[in-house]
Design a protein around this motif. Structure first.
Motif, PDB file in Angstrom:
ATOM      1  N   PHE A  40      -8.944  -0.273  -0.958  1.00 14.17           N
ATOM      2  CA  PHE A  40      -9.531   0.386  -1.334  1.00 14.17           C
ATOM      3  C   PHE A  40      -8.694   1.986  -0.754  1.00 14.17           C
ATOM      4  O   PHE A  40      -7.651   1.394  -0.080  1.00 14.17           O
ATOM      5  CB  PHE A  40     -10.730   0.797   0.143  1.00 14.17           C
ATOM      6  N   ASP A  41      -8.264   3.106  -1.692  1.00 10.73           N
ATOM      7  CA  ASP A  41      -7.017   4.240  -0.968  1.00 10.73           C
ATOM      8  C   ASP A  41      -8.202   5.124  -0.505  1.00 10.73           C
ATOM      9  O   ASP A  41      -8.664   6.193  -0.993  1.00 10.73           O
ATOM     10  CB  ASP A  41      -6.750   4.754  -2.409  1.00 10.73           C
ATOM     11  N   ALA A  42      -8.449   5.467   0.608  1.00  6.51           N
ATOM     12  CA  ALA A  42      -8.821   6.812   0.764  1.00  6.51           C
ATOM     13  C   ALA A  42      -8.635   7.998   0.398  1.00  6.51           C
ATOM     14  O   ALA A  42      -9.159   9.337   0.822  1.00  6.51           O
ATOM     15  CB  ALA A  42      -9.355   6.357   3.203  1.00  6.51           C
ATOM     16  N   ARG A  43      -7.173   8.380   0.205  1.00  2.00           N
ATOM     17  CA  ARG A  43      -6.545   9.691  -0.065  1.00  2.00           C
ATOM     18  C   ARG A  43      -7.313   9.252  -1.694  1.00  2.00           C
ATOM     19  O   ARG A  43      -6.825  10.803  -3.193  1.00  2.00           O
ATOM     20  CB  ARG A  43      -4.993   9.392   0.283  1.00  2.00           C
ATOM     21  N   ALA A  44      -7.396   8.682  -2.582  1.00  2.00           N
ATOM     22  CA  ALA A  44      -7.785   8.974  -4.099  1.00  2.00           C
ATOM     23  C   ALA A  44      -8.567  10.256  -4.729  1.00  2.00           C
ATOM     24  O   ALA A  44      -9.958  11.235  -3.365  1.00  2.00           O
ATOM     25  CB  ALA A  44      -8.885   7.498  -4.421  1.00  2.00           C
ATOM     26  N   THR A  45      -8.009  10.579  -5.362  1.00  2.00           N
ATOM     27  CA  THR A  45      -8.826  11.329  -5.603  1.00  2.00           C
ATOM     28  C   THR A  45      -8.470  12.742  -6.731  1.00  2.00           C
ATOM     29  O   THR A  45      -6.881  11.975  -7.485  1.00  2.00           O
ATOM     30  CB  THR A  45      -8.262  13.148  -5.257  1.00  2.00           C
ATOM     31  N   SER A  46      -8.686  13.120  -7.839  1.00  2.00           N
ATOM     32  CA  SER A  46      -8.706  13.423  -9.151  1.00  2.00           C
ATOM     33  C   SER A  46      -8.062  14.869  -8.547  1.00  2.00           C
ATOM     34  O   SER A  46      -8.196  15.755  -9.689  1.00  2.00           O
ATOM     35  CB  SER A  46      -9.654  13.530 -10.413  1.00  2.00           C
ATOM     36  N   LEU A  47      -8.288  15.444  -7.385  1.00  2.39           N
ATOM     37  CA  LEU A  47      -7.937  17.050  -7.784  1.00  2.39           C
ATOM     38  C   LEU A  47      -6.942  17.168  -7.721  1.00  2.39           C
ATOM     39  O   LEU A  47      -5.894  16.256  -6.904  1.00  2.39           O
ATOM     40  CB  LEU A  47      -8.851  17.851  -5.836  1.00  2.39           C
ATOM     41  N   SER A  48      -6.563  18.347  -8.108  1.00  2.00           N
ATOM     42  CA  SER A  48      -4.507  19.265  -7.851  1.00  2.00           C
ATOM     43  C   SER A  48      -4.875  20.208  -7.417  1.00  2.00           C
ATOM     44  O   SER A  48      -5.545  21.033  -7.161  1.00  2.00           O
ATOM     45  CB  SER A  48      -4.741  18.684  -9.427  1.00  2.00           C
ATOM     46  N   ASP A  49      -3.221  20.430  -6.951  1.00  4.30           N
ATOM     47  CA  ASP A  49      -3.343  21.569  -7.097  1.00  4.30           C
ATOM     48  C   ASP A  49      -4.129  22.403  -5.618  1.00  4.30           C
ATOM     49  O   ASP A  49      -4.191  23.723  -4.854  1.00  4.30           O
ATOM     50  CB  ASP A  49      -3.104  23.108  -7.903  1.00  4.30           C
ATOM     51  N   VAL A  50      -4.398  21.459  -4.617  1.00  2.00           N
ATOM     52  CA  VAL A  50      -4.905  21.556  -3.207  1.00  2.00           C
ATOM     53  C   VAL A  50      -4.000  21.753  -2.085  1.00  2.00           C
ATOM     54  O   VAL A  50      -2.890  21.682  -1.941  1.00  2.00           O
ATOM     55  CB  VAL A  50      -6.269  20.508  -3.134  1.00  2.00           C
ATOM     56  N   ASP A  51      -4.323  22.987  -1.360  1.00  2.00           N
ATOM     57  CA  ASP A  51      -3.550  22.982  -0.115  1.00  2.00           C
ATOM     58  C   ASP A  51      -3.345  21.719   0.570  1.00  2.00           C
ATOM     59  O   ASP A  51      -4.715  21.251   1.526  1.00  2.00           O
ATOM     60  CB  ASP A  51      -3.873  24.557   0.370  1.00  2.00           C
ATOM     61  N   ARG A  53       0.879  -0.956   0.002  1.00  2.00           N
ATOM     62  CA  ARG A  53       0.114  -0.304   0.237  1.00  2.00           C
ATOM     63  C   ARG A  53       0.691   1.279  -0.219  1.00  2.00           C
ATOM     64  O   ARG A  53       1.258   1.226   0.646  1.00  2.00           O
ATOM     65  CB  ARG A  53      -0.465  -0.223   1.277  1.00  2.00           C
ATOM     66  N   SER A  54       0.669   2.240  -0.983  1.00  2.00           N
ATOM     67  CA  SER A  54       1.377   3.405  -0.638  1.00  2.00           C
ATOM     68  C   SER A  54       1.579   4.258   0.770  1.00  2.00           C
ATOM     69  O   SER A  54       0.335   4.048   1.052  1.00  2.00           O
ATOM     70  CB  SER A  54       0.336   4.241  -1.813  1.00  2.00           C
ATOM     71  N   PRO A  55       2.668   4.986   1.023  1.00  2.00           N
ATOM     72  CA  PRO A  55       2.786   4.871   2.234  1.00  2.00           C
ATOM     73  C   PRO A  55       1.625   6.807   2.123  1.00  2.00           C
ATOM     74  O   PRO A  55       1.403   7.176   1.424  1.00  2.00           O
ATOM     75  CB  PRO A  55       4.034   5.698   2.296  1.00  2.00           C
ATOM     76  N   GLY A  56       1.328   6.240   3.448  1.00  2.00           N
ATOM     77  CA  GLY A  56      -0.078   7.163   4.280  1.00  2.00           C
ATOM     78  C   GLY A  56      -1.501   6.724   3.352  1.00  2.00           C
ATOM     79  O   GLY A  56      -2.681   7.601   4.040  1.00  2.00           O
ATOM     80  N   ALA A  57      -1.489   5.674   2.835  1.00  2.00           N
ATOM     81  CA  ALA A  57      -3.044   5.604   2.213  1.00  2.00           C
ATOM     82  C   ALA A  57      -3.841   4.627   3.478  1.00  2.00           C
ATOM     83  O   ALA A  57      -3.203   4.137   4.319  1.00  2.00           O
ATOM     84  CB  ALA A  57      -2.830   4.618   1.157  1.00  2.00           C
ATOM     85  N   GLU A  58      -4.584   5.123   3.237  1.00  2.00           N
ATOM     86  CA  GLU A  58      -5.907   4.583   5.641  1.00  2.00           C
ATOM     87  C   GLU A  58      -6.502   3.131   4.223  1.00  2.00           C
ATOM     88  O   GLU A  58      -7.226   3.855   3.261  1.00  2.00           O
ATOM     89  CB  GLU A  58      -6.099   5.213   6.076  1.00  2.00           C
ATOM     90  N   SER A  59      -6.729   2.489   4.998  1.00  2.00           N
ATOM     91  CA  SER A  59      -7.746   1.531   4.456  1.00  2.00           C
ATOM     92  C   SER A  59      -9.059   1.055   5.393  1.00  2.00           C
ATOM     93  O   SER A  59      -8.709   1.923   6.493  1.00  2.00           O
ATOM     94  CB  SER A  59      -7.518   0.277   4.782  1.00  2.00           C
ATOM     95  N   THR A  60      -9.950   1.591   4.718  1.00  2.08           N
ATOM     96  CA  THR A  60     -11.687   1.337   4.885  1.00  2.08           C
ATOM     97  C   THR A  60     -12.072   0.060   4.797  1.00  2.08           C
ATOM     98  O   THR A  60     -12.860  -0.168   4.024  1.00  2.08           O
ATOM     99  CB  THR A  60     -11.867   2.971   5.170  1.00  2.08           C
ATOM    100  N   ALA A  61     -12.173  -0.744   5.065  1.00  6.99           N
ATOM    101  CA  ALA A  61     -13.215  -2.197   5.468  1.00  6.99           C
ATOM    102  C   ALA A  61     -12.421  -2.883   3.817  1.00  6.99           C
ATOM    103  O   ALA A  61     -12.768  -4.323   4.165  1.00  6.99           O
ATOM    104  CB  ALA A  61     -14.339  -2.244   5.201  1.00  6.99           C
ATOM    105  N   HIS A  62     -12.106  -2.121   3.206  1.00  5.83           N
ATOM    106  CA  HIS A  62     -11.886  -3.060   2.106  1.00  5.83           C
ATOM    107  C   HIS A  62     -10.884  -2.820   1.366  1.00  5.83           C
ATOM    108  O   HIS A  62     -10.272  -1.761   1.829  1.00  5.83           O
ATOM    109  CB  HIS A  62     -13.081  -2.347   0.434  1.00  5.83           C
ATOM    110  N   SER A  63     -10.159  -4.073   0.897  1.00  6.36           N
ATOM    111  CA  SER A  63      -8.254  -4.086   0.878  1.00  6.36           C
ATOM    112  C   SER A  63      -7.773  -3.141   0.066  1.00  6.36           C
ATOM    113  O   SER A  63      -6.185  -2.698   0.151  1.00  6.36           O
ATOM    114  CB  SER A  63      -8.190  -5.197   0.873  1.00  6.36           C
TER     115      SER A  63
END
Lengths: 138, 138
Positions: A23-34, A11-21
């Motif tokens: 699952f990347d809780a940090r997944a996003t298509s947003l860019s340039d977010v503070d 699992r990538s560093p910092g990725a958190e799992s929520t019950a599904h193996s």
């Protein structure tokens, strides 16, 4: 922590799992977010993910109950839908939604969506029942 | 029991209330049903009514969370939708649904329905934010 053989495995560093193996809780298509804004967003998303897991499990249990209704109706040749019951359900849920500050229109739409799925299931159960017990009718 | 001023007030005998005062848990359009079968049906329906109340309250709480996301996005000019996040959510919920023996197609359809409502809310919040804070852009 270290006892668990699969903890953080592949699992990538910092990725958190929520019950599904996977699952990347940090997944996003947003860019340039503070980064601090993104962390605030992730914190609210964790609440949403927890609620969604609860919703899925409540829905699964609801379908177990409606499946029992489906078998009961099929066994006793009762119709799949029950307009009087559905009207009472919708009226009640609109009231509950209003009290919980949820848009009653949305609550009604969701319930109608669920009910139409349930009726589809009831019809399939009745169909299977007729096929399996042809002595009950032609 | 007798202390409650509204207990069973103006309610037909045998009608049970489930949190909403005018709700008739025995409402039905079915006729000619054997009374013992109908009681069995009502018993399962009580479970369904309890689950539905839980679903409405979970959905209300979910919308409180997504509303916070909406304000955060509006404040920081982030887009209402996030395709990468939505794909991860749907994948996770399909997995949770499968584990709970709920049709994953149905779980996905329900989540898409909720997400589209949420995005509609986000757009409205962003619109209101632009109207209230015109100095942020034209």
């Amino acid at each position: 922590m270290t006892e668990h053989p699969h903890a953080n495995q592949s699992r990538s560093p910092g990725a958190e799992s929520t019950a599904h193996s996977d699952f990347d809780a940090r997944a996003t298509s947003l860019s340039d977010v503070d980064p601090s804004i993104f962390e605030e967003l992730l914190s609210i998303r964790q609440t949403i993910d927890n609620i969604d897991a609860a919703l899925v499990h409540m829905l699964a249990e609801r379908f177990r109950a409606t499946q029992r209704v489906g078998y009961l109706k099929a066994q006793h040749d009762l119709p799949p839908g029950d307009a009087g019951r559905e009207a009472a359900q919708i009226q009640r849920l609109r009231g509950l939604a209003e009290a919980a500050h949820l848009d009653p229109e949305f609550a009604e739409k969701i319930l109608n969506f669920i009910i139409s799925e349930v009726i589809r299931h009831h019809e399939r159960i009745a169909e299977d029942h007729r096929t399996e017990a042809p002595e009950n009718g032609a």
